[in-house]
Design a protein around this motif. Structure first.
Motif, PDB file in Angstrom:
ATOM      1  N   MET A   1       0.838  -1.048   0.147  1.00 21.51           N
ATOM      2  CA  MET A   1      -0.396  -0.035  -0.273  1.00 21.51           C
ATOM      3  C   MET A   1       0.851   1.503  -0.077  1.00 21.51           C
ATOM      4  SD  MET A   1      -2.922   1.617   1.488  1.00 21.51           S
ATOM      5  CE  MET A   1      -3.399   3.092   2.812  1.00 21.51           C
ATOM      6  N   HIS A   2       1.298   1.439  -1.410  1.00 26.51           N
ATOM      7  CA  HIS A   2       2.124   2.887  -1.327  1.00 26.51           C
ATOM      8  C   HIS A   2       1.773   4.211  -1.569  1.00 26.51           C
ATOM      9  CE1 HIS A   2       1.235   1.399  -4.852  1.00 26.51           C
ATOM     10  NE2 HIS A   2       1.818   2.100  -6.217  1.00 26.51           N
ATOM     11  N   SER A   5       1.978   6.879   0.899  1.00 19.80           N
ATOM     12  CA  SER A   5       3.052   7.856   0.724  1.00 19.80           C
ATOM     13  C   SER A   5       2.465   8.881  -0.764  1.00 19.80           C
ATOM     14  CB  SER A   5       4.686   6.972   0.591  1.00 19.80           C
ATOM     15  OG  SER A   5       4.378   6.152  -0.623  1.00 19.80           O
ATOM     16  N   ILE A   6       2.164   8.239  -1.998  1.00 17.19           N
ATOM     17  CA  ILE A   6       2.054   9.438  -2.959  1.00 17.19           C
ATOM     18  C   ILE A   6       1.113  10.386  -2.290  1.00 17.19           C
ATOM     19  CG2 ILE A   6       0.616   9.110  -4.823  1.00 17.19           C
ATOM     20  CD1 ILE A   6       1.926   6.023  -5.576  1.00 17.19           C
ATOM     21  N   SER A   9       3.296  13.146  -0.409  1.00 14.15           N
ATOM     22  CA  SER A   9       3.335  13.936  -1.665  1.00 14.15           C
ATOM     23  C   SER A   9       2.745  14.801  -2.882  1.00 14.15           C
ATOM     24  CB  SER A   9       4.283  12.315  -3.185  1.00 14.15           C
ATOM     25  OG  SER A   9       4.494  13.441  -4.128  1.00 14.15           O
ATOM     26  N   LEU A  10       1.777  14.418  -2.750  1.00 18.04           N
ATOM     27  CA  LEU A  10       0.224  15.320  -3.579  1.00 18.04           C
ATOM     28  C   LEU A  10       0.573  16.162  -3.015  1.00 18.04           C
ATOM     29  CD1 LEU A  10      -2.366  15.991  -5.341  1.00 18.04           C
ATOM     30  CD2 LEU A  10      -3.232  14.264  -3.894  1.00 18.04           C
ATOM     31  N   LYS A  12       2.304  17.608  -0.195  1.00 18.05           N
ATOM     32  CA  LYS A  12       3.167  18.802  -0.279  1.00 18.05           C
ATOM     33  C   LYS A  12       3.155  19.888  -1.371  1.00 18.05           C
ATOM     34  CE  LYS A  12       7.760  16.455   1.833  1.00 18.05           C
ATOM     35  NZ  LYS A  12       8.765  15.859   1.404  1.00 18.05           N
ATOM     36  N   GLN A  13       3.168  18.700  -2.599  1.00 19.60           N
ATOM     37  CA  GLN A  13       2.439  19.848  -3.890  1.00 19.60           C
ATOM     38  C   GLN A  13       1.948  20.818  -3.648  1.00 19.60           C
ATOM     39  OE1 GLN A  13       2.938  17.946  -7.727  1.00 19.60           O
ATOM     40  NE2 GLN A  13       3.726  16.076  -7.056  1.00 19.60           N
ATOM     41  N   LEU A  31      -6.996  15.088  -9.672  1.00 15.59           N
ATOM     42  CA  LEU A  31      -5.920  13.984 -10.574  1.00 15.59           C
ATOM     43  C   LEU A  31      -6.644  13.678 -11.792  1.00 15.59           C
ATOM     44  CD1 LEU A  31      -4.750  12.498  -6.866  1.00 15.59           C
ATOM     45  CD2 LEU A  31      -3.737  14.580  -7.592  1.00 15.59           C
ATOM     46  N   SER A  37      -0.299   3.625 -13.719  1.00 18.11           N
ATOM     47  CA  SER A  37       0.397   4.095 -13.073  1.00 18.11           C
ATOM     48  C   SER A  37       0.782   3.334 -11.421  1.00 18.11           C
ATOM     49  CB  SER A  37      -0.203   5.022 -12.343  1.00 18.11           C
ATOM     50  OG  SER A  37      -1.380   4.808 -11.664  1.00 18.11           O
ATOM     51  N   GLY A  38      -0.051   1.731 -10.709  1.00 16.81           N
ATOM     52  CA  GLY A  38       0.173   1.401 -10.166  1.00 16.81           C
ATOM     53  C   GLY A  38      -0.841   1.657  -8.957  1.00 16.81           C
ATOM     54  N   ILE A  39      -1.052   2.731  -9.225  1.00 16.49           N
ATOM     55  CA  ILE A  39      -1.522   3.217  -8.360  1.00 16.49           C
ATOM     56  C   ILE A  39      -3.231   2.819  -8.155  1.00 16.49           C
ATOM     57  CG2 ILE A  39      -2.926   5.816  -6.810  1.00 16.49           C
ATOM     58  CD1 ILE A  39      -0.078   6.964  -8.497  1.00 16.49           C
ATOM     59  N   MET A 105      -0.305   9.404 -13.825  1.00 12.52           N
ATOM     60  CA  MET A 105      -0.449  10.098 -12.076  1.00 12.52           C
ATOM     61  C   MET A 105      -0.183  11.168 -12.328  1.00 12.52           C
ATOM     62  SD  MET A 105       2.572   8.539 -10.013  1.00 12.52           S
ATOM     63  CE  MET A 105       3.605   7.140 -10.802  1.00 12.52           C
ATOM     64  N   LEU A 106      -0.944  11.785 -12.417  1.00 14.44           N
ATOM     65  CA  LEU A 106      -1.070  13.672 -12.775  1.00 14.44           C
ATOM     66  C   LEU A 106      -1.684  14.944 -11.799  1.00 14.44           C
ATOM     67  CD1 LEU A 106      -1.414  14.302 -16.207  1.00 14.44           C
ATOM     68  CD2 LEU A 106       1.079  14.494 -15.277  1.00 14.44           C
ATOM     69  N   LEU A 107      -1.459  15.284 -10.987  1.00  9.00           N
ATOM     70  CA  LEU A 107      -1.777  16.298 -10.847  1.00  9.00           C
ATOM     71  C   LEU A 107      -2.340  17.435 -11.952  1.00  9.00           C
ATOM     72  CD1 LEU A 107      -2.956  17.600  -7.816  1.00  9.00           C
ATOM     73  CD2 LEU A 107      -0.653  18.958  -7.746  1.00  9.00           C
TER      74      LEU A 107
END
Lengths: 114, 258
Positions: A1-2, A5-6, A9-10, A12-13, A31, A37-39, A105-107
Motif C-alpha cells: 500500500m504505497h 506515501s503518494i 507527496s501530493l 506537499k505539492q 487528479l 500507474s500502479g496507483i 499519475m498526474l496532479l
C-alpha cells in the motif's frame, strides 16, 4: 500500500502551490490516474483524509479522473482500448504496441481560496 | 513585482489570468490552477539526481524486484561470486526489517548498505540517495539495488537505476505478469528463477510466462536461471557485462582486482 506515501507527496505539492499563491485554503484537487500507474484510485481517496489532516489541504475535495488504457499498434497503426494486462492490438493481434494513455499519475489542477 | 497590484501581469502571461486561463480567478475569490505534474515529481527529481551520480562515476545501477522469496539475494550471491574479480560491486539492500541480507552480501566480500524501511513496502529515491552516501562511487563499477520483496509498490518509484530486473520464480504462478502488469511492464529483463525445480513442478510453463510478458507489449529478454545449479547464469552475466560496456568503455573498468 504505497498510496499513503503518494498522498503525502501530493499534499506537499499542493502546499507549495498554495504558499506560492498566498492562498488560505484548498477547495478542490483534481487528479488523473491511469491503471498502469500502479496507483489504486480508491485507496488513494481513502488515504487522503488521513494524509491531509492538519495541512492546508484538509477538507478539500479530491476528484480522481480515471483514464482508459489506449494503445497504438506499431504494425497496423490502428488504435485500441485494452485491458491493463493485454496491450495487444484488437485489429491485428500484434503485441508491438505503444501506450497512448493509461500510466498517468498526474496532479491535474487545484482550486484555491485566495 | 507583487501579487496584489497587478504589476506582475505582462503581455507574455496575460492569457493565463483571462477567463479560462490557467491562473484565472473567479469573482468569489477562488483561483483555479492547472498543474499537470506527476504525483511523484519529488521522487522523480531525486531519482534523476541519483542517476546523475551514477553516470558521473560510470556506475551501472541495477534495480532488482520480485516477490519475497523469489531468489534475489541468492542471485546476487552467485553473481558476486562470478563477477567480483572483474567488477567492483556494491549492493543496497531494502527490507522491512533485519540486516540479514546485507550480512549475506558482506560475507562475499563486497560492501552492502542495508535500508530497513519499517512498514514501507518499497524503496524510494530519497532512501537510495541516503544509502549512496555510505558508498564511494568513484571506486565502484556496478551497484545492485535489491528492492523490497513486493510485486506492486516498487514498480511506481524510480530510484535512478539504469535497468529494472524482475525475477519470477518457478514456485510462483506463470501468470504473474498478467496479475502484476505494472511491475512486469517495467522490466528491462525478466529472469525465470529456480528453474532447477521445474522437473518437480507440473504447473509452471515457461512459454506461458513469456507469452504473458509479451502481452504487456514488453519484448525484453527472458532468461531461465538457477543460482543453485548455474543454469543460464552465463547469459545473465553477459547481459550485465554488455550493459556495463554500453555505458562505459571496457578499458575504463576501475581498479581491477588482481
Amino acid at each position: 500500500m504505497h498510496e499513503l506515501s503518494i498522498c503525502h507527496s501530493l499534499i506537499k505539492q499542493v502546499e507549495a502551490i498554495a504558499l506560492e499563491q498566498s492562498s488560505k485554503s484548498v477547495q478542490l484537487i483534481q487528479l488523473q490516474i491511469g491503471p498502469l500507474s500502479g496507483i489504486d484510485a480508491s485507496l488513494l481517496k481513502h488515504s487522503f483524509p488521513i494524509a491531509s489532516t492538519g495541512t492546508i489541504a484538509e477538507g478539500a475535495e479530491l476528484l480522481i479522473e480515471q483514464l482508459p488504457v489506449n494503445i497504438r499498434c506499431l504494425n497496423c497503426g490502428r488504435e485500441s482500448s485494452v485491458e491493463i494486462n493485454r496491450l495487444v492490438c484488437h485489429h491485428c493481434q500484434h503485441t508491438d504496441t505503444q501506450l497512448l494513455s493509461g500510466d498517468e499519475m498526474l496532479l491535474h489542477s487545484v482550486k484555491l481560496e485566495t | 513585482m507583487c501579487n496584489t497590484c497587478g504589476c506582475n501581469i505582462t503581455p507574455g502571461n496575460q492569457h493565463l489570468i483571462k477567463p479560462g486561463g490557467k491562473l484565472s480567478r473567479t469573482d468569489n475569490g477562488q483561483q483555479s490552477i492547472t498543474v499537470l505534474k506527476s504525483l511523484l515529481s519529488e521522487n522523480d527529481h531525486q531519482a534523476e539526481h541519483n542517476r546523475e551520480h551514477f553516470n558521473k562515476h560510470q556506475v551501472l545501477a541495477i534495480n532488482l524486484m520480485s516477490s519475497p522469496g523469489a531468489g534475489k539475494t541468492a542471485l546476487l550471491e552467485a553473481t558476486i561470486d562470478s563477477l567480483k574479480e572483474k567488477f567492483n560491486i556494491a549492493v543496497i539492500e531494502g527490507d522491512l526489517e533485519t540486516e540479514n541480507d546485507a550480512l549475506r552480501i558482506r560475507s562475499k566480500g563486497v560492501p552492502a548498505v542495508q535500508i530497513t524501511t519499517g512498514s514501507a513496502c518499497h524503496l524510494d529515491a530519497h532512501m537510495v540517495h541516503d544509502a549512496l552516501h555510505q558508498l564511494d562511487l568513484s571506486t565502484l563499477d556496478i551497484i545492485f539495488i535489491e528492492n523490497v520483496g513486493n510485486l506492486v509498490c516498487p514498480a511506481s518509484f524510480d530510484l535512478g537505476q539504469h535497468h529494472n530486473v524482475v525475477l519470477l520464480s518457478t514456485t510462483e504462478g506463470d501468470d504473474k505478469p498478467a496479475k502484476y502488469p505494472v511491475m512486469f511492464r517495467a522490466a528491462d529483463i525478466m529472469l525465470l528463477s529456480k528453474v532447477d525445480l521445474l522437473p518437480v513442478l507440473d504447473d509452471f510453463d515457461t512459454d506461458k510466462a513469456r507469452q504473458h510478458l509479451s502481452n504487456l507489449a514488453n519484448h525484453s529478454p527472458v532468461i531461465e536461471i538457477s543460482a543453485k545449479n548455474q543454469t543460464g547464469m552465463s547469459d545473465w552475466f553477459d547481459w550485465i557485462e554488455n550493459n556495463y560496456n554500453r555505458m562505459s568503455k571496457p578499458d575504463l573498468i576501475k581498479h581491477h582486482h588482481v
